[in-house]
Design a protein around this motif. Sequence first.
Motif, PDB file in Angstrom:
ATOM      1  N   GLU A 272       0.839  -1.201   0.000  1.00 48.25           N
ATOM      2  CA  GLU A 272       0.000   0.000   0.000  1.00 48.25           C
ATOM      3  C   GLU A 272       0.873   1.250   0.000  1.00 48.25           C
ATOM      4  O   GLU A 272       1.960   1.258   0.581  1.00 48.25           O
ATOM      5  N   SER A 273       0.371   2.301  -0.618  1.00 50.51           N
ATOM      6  CA  SER A 273       1.075   3.586  -0.630  1.00 50.51           C
ATOM      7  C   SER A 273       0.067   4.709  -0.818  1.00 50.51           C
ATOM      8  O   SER A 273      -1.101   4.465  -1.116  1.00 50.51           O
ATOM      9  N   GLY A 274       0.548   5.935  -0.643  1.00 55.21           N
ATOM     10  CA  GLY A 274      -0.297   7.094  -0.896  1.00 55.21           C
ATOM     11  C   GLY A 274      -0.820   7.793   0.345  1.00 55.21           C
ATOM     12  O   GLY A 274      -1.460   8.840   0.243  1.00 55.21           O
ATOM     13  N   GLY A 275      -0.556   7.226   1.498  1.00 54.44           N
ATOM     14  CA  GLY A 275      -1.006   7.869   2.721  1.00 54.44           C
ATOM     15  C   GLY A 275      -0.211   9.126   3.014  1.00 54.44           C
ATOM     16  O   GLY A 275       0.764   9.449   2.338  1.00 54.44           O
ATOM     17  N   GLY A 276      -0.640   9.847   4.047  1.00 58.47           N
ATOM     18  CA  GLY A 276       0.068  11.054   4.423  1.00 58.47           C
ATOM     19  C   GLY A 276      -0.714  11.857   5.438  1.00 58.47           C
ATOM     20  O   GLY A 276      -1.740  11.405   5.963  1.00 58.47           O
ATOM     21  N   LEU A 277      -0.211  13.055   5.688  1.00 59.26           N
ATOM     22  CA  LEU A 277      -0.849  13.990   6.619  1.00 59.26           C
ATOM     23  C   LEU A 277      -1.554  15.066   5.812  1.00 59.26           C
ATOM     24  O   LEU A 277      -0.902  15.752   5.003  1.00 59.26           O
ATOM     25  N   VAL A 278      -2.855  15.192   6.009  1.00 58.50           N
ATOM     26  CA  VAL A 278      -3.627  16.200   5.293  1.00 58.50           C
ATOM     27  C   VAL A 278      -4.554  16.906   6.262  1.00 58.50           C
ATOM     28  O   VAL A 278      -4.782  16.435   7.380  1.00 58.50           O
ATOM     29  N   GLN A 279      -5.108  18.013   5.806  1.00 57.67           N
ATOM     30  CA  GLN A 279      -6.075  18.753   6.606  1.00 57.67           C
ATOM     31  C   GLN A 279      -7.488  18.283   6.286  1.00 57.67           C
ATOM     32  O   GLN A 279      -7.742  17.730   5.207  1.00 57.67           O
ATOM     33  N   PRO A 280      -8.407  18.492   7.208  1.00 60.79           N
ATOM     34  CA  PRO A 280      -9.811  18.138   6.925  1.00 60.79           C
ATOM     35  C   PRO A 280     -10.292  18.809   5.635  1.00 60.79           C
ATOM     36  O   PRO A 280      -9.977  19.970   5.372  1.00 60.79           O
ATOM     37  N   GLY A 281     -11.020  18.023   4.847  1.00 60.03           N
ATOM     38  CA  GLY A 281     -11.533  18.523   3.581  1.00 60.03           C
ATOM     39  C   GLY A 281     -10.652  18.217   2.383  1.00 60.03           C
ATOM     40  O   GLY A 281     -11.105  18.346   1.236  1.00 60.03           O
ATOM     41  N   GLU A 282      -9.430  17.813   2.633  1.00 61.29           N
ATOM     42  CA  GLU A 282      -8.508  17.518   1.535  1.00 61.29           C
ATOM     43  C   GLU A 282      -8.695  16.080   1.044  1.00 61.29           C
ATOM     44  O   GLU A 282      -9.535  15.334   1.564  1.00 61.29           O
ATOM     45  N   SER A 283      -7.903  15.722   0.048  1.00 54.99           N
ATOM     46  CA  SER A 283      -8.044  14.413  -0.596  1.00 54.99           C
ATOM     47  C   SER A 283      -6.731  13.654  -0.594  1.00 54.99           C
ATOM     48  O   SER A 283      -5.652  14.239  -0.527  1.00 54.99           O
ATOM     49  N   LEU A 284      -6.845  12.342  -0.684  1.00 51.12           N
ATOM     50  CA  LEU A 284      -5.707  11.456  -0.883  1.00 51.12           C
ATOM     51  C   LEU A 284      -6.148  10.315  -1.786  1.00 51.12           C
ATOM     52  O   LEU A 284      -7.328   9.944  -1.804  1.00 51.12           O
ATOM     53  N   ARG A 285      -5.182   9.750  -2.486  1.00 54.09           N
ATOM     54  CA  ARG A 285      -5.446   8.557  -3.295  1.00 54.09           C
ATOM     55  C   ARG A 285      -4.497   7.462  -2.857  1.00 54.09           C
ATOM     56  O   ARG A 285      -3.278   7.597  -3.004  1.00 54.09           O
ATOM     57  N   LEU A 286      -5.047   6.400  -2.335  1.00 52.89           N
ATOM     58  CA  LEU A 286      -4.252   5.256  -1.921  1.00 52.89           C
ATOM     59  C   LEU A 286      -4.140   4.260  -3.063  1.00 52.89           C
ATOM     60  O   LEU A 286      -5.073   4.105  -3.857  1.00 52.89           O
ATOM     61  N   SER A 287      -2.995   3.580  -3.118  1.00 50.85           N
ATOM     62  CA  SER A 287      -2.774   2.518  -4.098  1.00 50.85           C
ATOM     63  C   SER A 287      -2.314   1.265  -3.385  1.00 50.85           C
ATOM     64  O   SER A 287      -1.701   1.332  -2.319  1.00 50.85           O
ATOM     65  N   CYS A 288      -2.599   0.148  -3.975  1.00 50.79           N
ATOM     66  CA  CYS A 288      -2.148  -1.137  -3.445  1.00 50.79           C
ATOM     67  C   CYS A 288      -1.766  -2.013  -4.622  1.00 50.79           C
ATOM     68  O   CYS A 288      -2.614  -2.350  -5.446  1.00 50.79           O
ATOM     69  N   VAL A 289      -0.494  -2.357  -4.691  1.00 53.39           N
ATOM     70  CA  VAL A 289      -0.006  -3.225  -5.754  1.00 53.39           C
ATOM     71  C   VAL A 289       0.115  -4.639  -5.217  1.00 53.39           C
ATOM     72  O   VAL A 289       0.751  -4.869  -4.181  1.00 53.39           O
ATOM     73  N   ALA A 290      -0.501  -5.575  -5.918  1.00 50.25           N
ATOM     74  CA  ALA A 290      -0.512  -6.967  -5.485  1.00 50.25           C
ATOM     75  C   ALA A 290       0.396  -7.807  -6.369  1.00 50.25           C
ATOM     76  O   ALA A 290       0.491  -7.591  -7.576  1.00 50.25           O
TER      77      ALA A 290
END
Length: 114
Positions: free
Chosen positions: A6-24
Amino acid sequence: HVQLVESGGGLVQPGESLRLSCVASGITFSRHDMSWVRQAPGKEVGWVAGITSLPSLFRAASYADSVKGRFTISRDNAKNTLYLQMNSLKTEDTAKYYCTPGVYWGQGTQVTVS
């Protein structure tokens, strides 16, 4: 052996966006229904979203009530990759996120909304 990264996590503020990925790897990804689950500190693992292994025309996604309308799960079988688009993030979304076909787990990616 089976690997889920898994990747793509992080620290963001409320209301923002993130996209997580998972390579199998090590599994026939296209044949597995896949899910995203999450675990916040001191809490049990909670199911977030799932997507079937069916061909795209028939593929179905489902979501926990807490993320419905904000998160979108998708997959690219050609890339053996599962995604989770997370919009309008809330502090209560803070957790470690894992992708899983139900038996195997990766190391997870941390999402912190603060």
